[in-house]
Design a protein around this motif. Structure first.
Motif, mmCIF file in Angstrom:
data_model
loop_
_atom_site.group_PDB
_atom_site.id
_atom_site.type_symbol
_atom_site.label_atom_id
_atom_site.label_comp_id
_atom_site.label_asym_id
_atom_site.label_seq_id
_atom_site.Cartn_x
_atom_site.Cartn_y
_atom_site.Cartn_z
ATOM 1 N N GLY A 99 32.456 46.580 44.994
ATOM 2 C CA GLY A 99 33.427 47.628 44.526
ATOM 3 C C GLY A 99 34.725 47.019 44.205
ATOM 4 O O GLY A 99 35.650 47.772 43.745
ATOM 5 N N ASP A 100 34.760 45.823 44.199
ATOM 6 C CA ASP A 100 36.154 45.203 43.979
ATOM 7 C C ASP A 100 36.542 45.152 42.581
ATOM 8 O O ASP A 100 35.559 45.151 41.652
ATOM 9 N N ARG A 111 43.017 41.176 42.589
ATOM 10 C CA ARG A 111 41.920 41.713 43.249
ATOM 11 C C ARG A 111 42.558 43.068 44.100
ATOM 12 O O ARG A 111 43.121 42.931 44.882
ATOM 13 N N SER A 113 40.569 45.849 46.242
ATOM 14 C CA SER A 113 39.656 45.959 46.892
ATOM 15 C C SER A 113 39.950 47.135 48.202
ATOM 16 O O SER A 113 40.772 46.832 49.104
ATOM 17 N N ALA A 114 39.601 48.244 47.896
ATOM 18 C CA ALA A 114 39.966 49.350 48.681
ATOM 19 C C ALA A 114 41.272 49.466 49.104
ATOM 20 O O ALA A 114 41.661 49.259 50.110
ATOM 21 N N ARG A 116 43.618 47.242 48.879
ATOM 22 C CA ARG A 116 44.212 46.054 49.323
ATOM 23 C C ARG A 116 44.406 45.149 47.902
ATOM 24 O O ARG A 116 43.561 45.254 47.104
ATOM 25 N N ASP A 118 45.263 41.224 46.406
ATOM 26 C CA ASP A 118 45.613 39.982 46.409
ATOM 27 C C ASP A 118 45.744 39.388 45.180
ATOM 28 O O ASP A 118 45.187 39.796 44.146
ATOM 29 N N THR B 222 29.645 49.001 50.807
ATOM 30 C CA THR B 222 31.057 48.611 50.117
ATOM 31 C C THR B 222 32.289 48.788 51.042
ATOM 32 O O THR B 222 32.096 49.799 51.844
ATOM 33 N N ARG B 226 40.765 50.454 53.924
ATOM 34 C CA ARG B 226 41.574 49.440 54.810
ATOM 35 C C ARG B 226 42.636 50.160 55.828
ATOM 36 O O ARG B 226 43.641 50.325 54.970
#
Lengths: 392, 637
Positions: A99-100, A111, A113-114, A116, A118, B222, B226
């Motif tokens: 899912g990223d 990236r 990711s939820a 976050r 980076d 997934t 966060r």
């Protein structure tokens, strides 16, 4: 074995009849859409939309001034202040397993990711260059097409591998697009044709225009249409290639090229190509969005002269008719497309467009005045994404 | 020589008792001399033949009759009959086991082996290891989903979570987690997994640390959320209430941006919990310390089924904190503003502090929740607490050695906060599990923002003297003794024998297995090319690189340091001196960020950002490919 003349004639007649019927039927069966367009007035970060990606019910739009996320009828914008590597977002790729979201920008690779973020840049990582024109995910690897060659990140080990003129046949290092798959990874190299990476052998191979670095087409269908490639799409072991001088299809043995003069392409200037399957593809050009179903073509755009919504259909015989439509993509200059079931999302130079597939719509649609044919729905509706029906 | 592996397990490599005796004599003599003279400056050895157990985590059998205890130092699972309090079975495991869970049907026990990068699958009926599954780097916490088909493993070194198909044993994918991913908990409805991590996520230089609780949707497999934990670095166990409405994670709040000299003002660490879930809405951080007393290193946490109490081990304070949940929730709802720095708050919800053994870690409730089991890692036993009376009722001896040798004594010193002012912190607060904390500290009492230093790894230190980033401490006794006592703890000093023990333990911390070398020890082509760059003596044009500017000159010898102090142009205006002690490079890949002050977020930035004049090695004639090769080589050291 010899066939009797009568049988031969009958067979030929049947084949011709079926072919004609098929051609006619499919010409009338090109998808119709109702277009809804998004601009900054709706919350889009910027009207210059470089790329679009569908992730389930979530739409990501990469623009000149931020990454937009459309979900549940609302836009959310990510910019450098939110952690994004750069505000100009050039490319997007989804890792469907995790899912990223991978975001290629003019200042590195991000990236998401939820929520976050980076960042990987040429300074803080092994990324070859911060201008990331293309990005794609293949298992644990993230491939990028940058202004200084190709990079591959192993997300498990953090190792970066760079591919450029020193270790591949890449004589130009301006990579513009990437399409990774399980067996092959293809790169569109702007000015350098197409590069193919064989995952098993780890070897590179290049495909170039047999006419050289010219705009002549002396040897059509004998190779790539042009060296200035902008996009590749590898689907069902078929490679689709977009260039600034036409498009190509390659099945591993034969090339077929598409030019404005002998196909339904509205222009030879292509920003992106996206294959639905081995036979069907969408073409993002500077003069509208085009769809090819293996035989027939359709073009969606505001008319070049009047800017009124326009849809053109071209059949196998080259006959072109205009379908009366009430809406069109936001602009002729198309930069990218992605599929959401039967719907389309389209990145344009003046907004993001949502093409909402109209069920049975061609049945009631009429051709514009002067046209001699009427559009009718024939047969079952095909899925533009090729999920429900695949034409082989 | 006797060595202790990375997870503080003493191991003897001397086969014969005679040889052992011969070894013990001089070592014992050395220790005695050290005790009456001065602390040893070099590893003293120990003469130990004890193989400690170091119980870390526990699990209850479905019928509630057995306790499965993960023994980190002895590489075992010890099975305890609760009624008799006796160890009934010992199951050999892989190296340095760390996490444990049970399959939903109770037939399989899963234990992570952190050094081997595997999970041992144990048949709960036969108590035999039946399979070994691969994971990411240094696996820690492990949970099964509700179906029993998928296993999730938190990998500390790779900072991710392996998703493993139990049937095939194949790792299907890895999900991005926080740095130092370590502990996992499944929600009662099985829909979500909550993960924590012990190092802060990467962030900008000299900004407050941030961590997260990683939330995985088990249906989609997934990460879907966060939960941000601001000002937090070091998050340990996470637990959920039976109704799923309250989550709790144990955590540290380091105050590393201001001088450590402020220890008297309670400004070094805040020990706290993060609450989350429907009961509190969002996330709420709550302190567990008191105004003049700290309960250091909150680690293991559990919530009683009736949600009346939270039990929390404070690993460096050798105690269990008992929190009254209704009072806590009432207080949280009444305090609308953040109050995590208000140390008077804990009086409103802390019900008891129960002294237990050395370095208490995992906690577990009995099936009827009348008993709490606490794993005392450095005592090799389990404390049993009456959860109603909040008092210790018994201790289960797991059968470890009865002798406490210098290593063990040193280890206890390392992991206790009892020597610091108000028991605020110990060595292990910054060197989590004897590693790093990923933080940069303002250690010296020379003003705000001056002489910022990055936390250095303690792996394989012998031969890397002197210590401190300016090389100011010639040996480890100085580093661990006067410096620590004077500038850090400010309360109680170590006796000579204690200091020798502590130094002995720290010197024993070994080199962790490097995951970037090929299994046969050889280098990949990229690593080989990088090695050539590291060892080069000439520029690309053939001109000789000055010796002091060659990588392999300063980073020379078996530990890749010439043990000197040099100005390599990385000093900052806020540093008192531009001279920097040449750090060793063993496992440098694990210790980001880099440079003396941690200003380089990655290995790449050492050269792409902080070496504009080629004063820290020659890098500006390298192509990007070559710099990548150099880094691939450095990752193998």
């Amino acid at each position: 074995m010899k066939m009797k003349p009568k049988i031969l004639f009958a067979t030929l007649a049947a084949v011709i009849a079926v072919s004609l019927a098929t051609a006619l039927a499919t010409a009338q069966d090109m998808p119709l859409f109702r277009w809804e367009n998004f601009t900054t007035a709706d919350g889009l970060p910027d009207n210059h939309v470089f790329c679009v990606l569908v992730a389930g019910d979530r739409i990501w739009a990469g623009t000149e001034n931020g990454l937009g996320r459309y979900e549940n009828g609302a836009w959310r914008v990510l910019r450098p202040a939110d952690g994004l590597a750069h505000q100009a977002v050039l490319s997007l790729a989804l890792d469907k397993r995790t899912g990223d979201l991978w975001v290629g920008t003019m200042g590195g690779l991000s990236r998401v990711s939820a929520d976050r973020i980076d960042n990987f840049t040429q300074l803080n990582s092994g990324l070859s260059n911060d201008i990331v024109y293309g990005v794609g995910v293949q298992g644990d690897f993230v491939w990028t097409a940058t202004a200084a060659g190709a990079s591959r990140l192993n997300t498990r080990t953090g190792e970066w591998a760079l591919f450029n003129e020193r270790n591949t046949p890449m004589y130009e290092i301006w990579t513009y697009g990437v399409s990774p798959a399980e067996d092959k990874v293809y790169y569109a190299v702007w000015g350098g044709g197409v590069l193919e990476y064989d995952v098993k052998t780890e070897r590179w191979k290049d495909y170039n225009d047999p006419d050289g670095e010219t705009e002549l087409v002396l040897m059509k269908d004998q190779g790539l249409i042009h060296e200035v490639t902008t996009s590749v799409s590898y689907v069902d072991k078929i490679l689709w290639v977009a260039t600034y001088f036409g498009a190509s299809r390659y099945d591993g043995r034969y090339w077929h090229n598409f030019l404005q003069k002998d196909s339904g392409l509205p222009s030879n200037f292509l920003n992106q190509i996206k294959g639905v399957d081995g036979n069907r593809a969408w073409f993002s050009t500077d003069k509208g969005l085009a769809y090819y179903d293996g035989t027939n073509w359709a073009v969606y755009r505001p008319a070049l002269d009047t800017h009124k919504p326009e849809m053109q259909v071209r059949d196998a015989a080259g006959a072109v008719k205009k379908i009366a439509v009430q809406s069109a993509p936001a602009h002729n200059y198309i930069l990218g497309v992605d599929f959401q079931g039967d719907d389309l999302w389209v990145a344009t130079a003046k907004g993001l467009s949502h093409g909402i597939r109209q069920r049975g719509s061609t049945e009631n649609a009429s051709t514009e005045s002067g046209s001699t044919e009427s559009a009718q729905v024939v047969g079952a509706r095909k899925s533009i994404q090729g999920e429900s029906i695949k034409k082989k | 020589m006797t060595v202790v592996d990375f997870l503080m397990r003493s191991m003897v490599t001397i086969p014969a008792k005679a040889k052992l005796a011969a070894k013990i004599a001089p070592i014992t003599a050395l220790i005695l001399v050290a005790a009456i003279a001065r602390p040893a400056a070099k590893p003293a050895g120990s003469g130990i033949n004890e193989r400690y157990l170091s119980p870390l985590e526990m699990l209850l059998s479905p019928d509630g009759h057995r306790l499965y205890v993960v023994c980190q130092a002895s590489d075992e699972l010890r099975v305890v009959d609760i009624e008799s309090g006796k160890v009934v079975t010992v199951v050999p495991l892989g190296r340095a086991p760390r996490g444990i869970t049970l399959s939903p049907d109770g037939t399989q026990i899963y234990v992570t082996n952190s050094t081997d990068d595997t999970v041992s699958v144990i048949d709960a009926a036969t108590l035999k290891v039946t399979r070994t599954l691969p994971t990411g780097f240094e696996p820690a916490g492990v949970v099964s989903d509700r179906t029993g088909e998928t296993l999730y493993v938190a990998n500390r070194l790779s900072g991710d979570i392996s998703v493993i198909d139990v049937k095939t044993g194949q790792e299907m994918k890895r999900l991005l987690a926080g740095r130092g991913a370590s502990y996992l908990a499944l929600s009662p409805d099985g829909k979500f997994i909550y993960g924590t991590h012990i190092y802060p996520n990467p962030g900008a230089f000299r900004t407050p640390p941030n961590s997260e609780i990683t939330v995985i949707d088990t249906g989609r497999q997934t990460v879907v959320e966060r939960k941000p934990l601001h000002n937090v670095a070091g998050v340990f166990h996470v637990a959920l209430s039976a109704d799923g409405k309250l989550g709790v994670a144990a955590q540290l709040r380091p105050k590393n941006l201001i001088p450590l000299a402020h220890v008297e003002h309670g400004w070094v660490f805040g020990n706290s919990l993060t609450l989350f879930g429907e009961d509190v809405g969002g996330t709420v951080q709550v302190p567990i310390d008191e105004l003049d007393r700290y309960y250091s290193l909150p680690w293991g946490v559990v919530i009683t089924p009736d949600k009346s109490k939270i039990f929390l081990t404070t690993a460096a304070s050798e105690s269990v904190t008992v929190i009254d949940v209704p009072r806590l929730l009432s207080y949280v709802r009444a305090r609308r503003e953040p109050f995590v720095n208000d140390l008077s708050a804990s009086a409103n919800y802390v019900a008891a502090r129960i002294p237990v053994g050395h370095n208490p870690r995992g906690v577990l409730l009995s099936k009827d929740a009348t008993r709490l089991y606490v794993a005392n890692r450095l005592d090799d036993n389990i404390t049993v607490i009456d959860t109603k009376a909040n008092r210790v009722v018994s201790t289960i001896d797991l059968g470890g050695p009865k002798t406490i040798n210098p290593f063990r004594r040193g280890e206890r010193l390392f992991f206790t906060a009892n020597y610091a002012f108000q028991s605020q912190f110990g060595c292990s607060n910054c060197h989590l599990d004897a590693t790093i904390d990923g933080l940069q500290w303002d250690l010296e009492p020379d003003g705000f923002g001056k002489d910022i230093v990055d936390n250095r790894s303690l792996e394989d230190l012998s031969g890397t003297e002197p210590f401190k980033w300016n090389g100011g401490n010639p040996d480890l006794p100085t580093e661990c003794g006067p410096r620590t006592e004077k500038y850090f703890f400010r309360s109680q000093s170590y006796g000579d024998r204690e200091l020798t023990d502590l130094v002995t333990f720290v010197y024993s911390l070994p080199y962790r297995p490097n995951r970037y070398r090929l299994a046969n020890g050889e280098l990949t082509p990229a690593q080989e090319r990088g090695k050539a760059i590291f060892e080069r003596t000439t520029y690309k044009n053939g001109k000789l690189i000055p010796q002091t500017n060659q990588c392999a000159y300063c980073h020379s010898g078996p530990k890749y340091t010439n043990q000197q102090q040099l100005d390599v142009g990385t000093g900052k205006p806020t540093d008192r001196s531009p001279l920097v002690d040449v750090p060793h490079l063993r496992n440098v890949v694990y210790s980001a960020p880099y440079l003396h002050d941690g200003s380089a977020q990655s290995l790449e930035e050492i050269w792409t950002v902080f070496n504009p004049k080629d004063t820290h090695g020659v890098s500006n004639d390298l192509t990007k490919d070559e710099l990548n090769d150099l880094i691939e080589y450095l990752k193998t050291l």
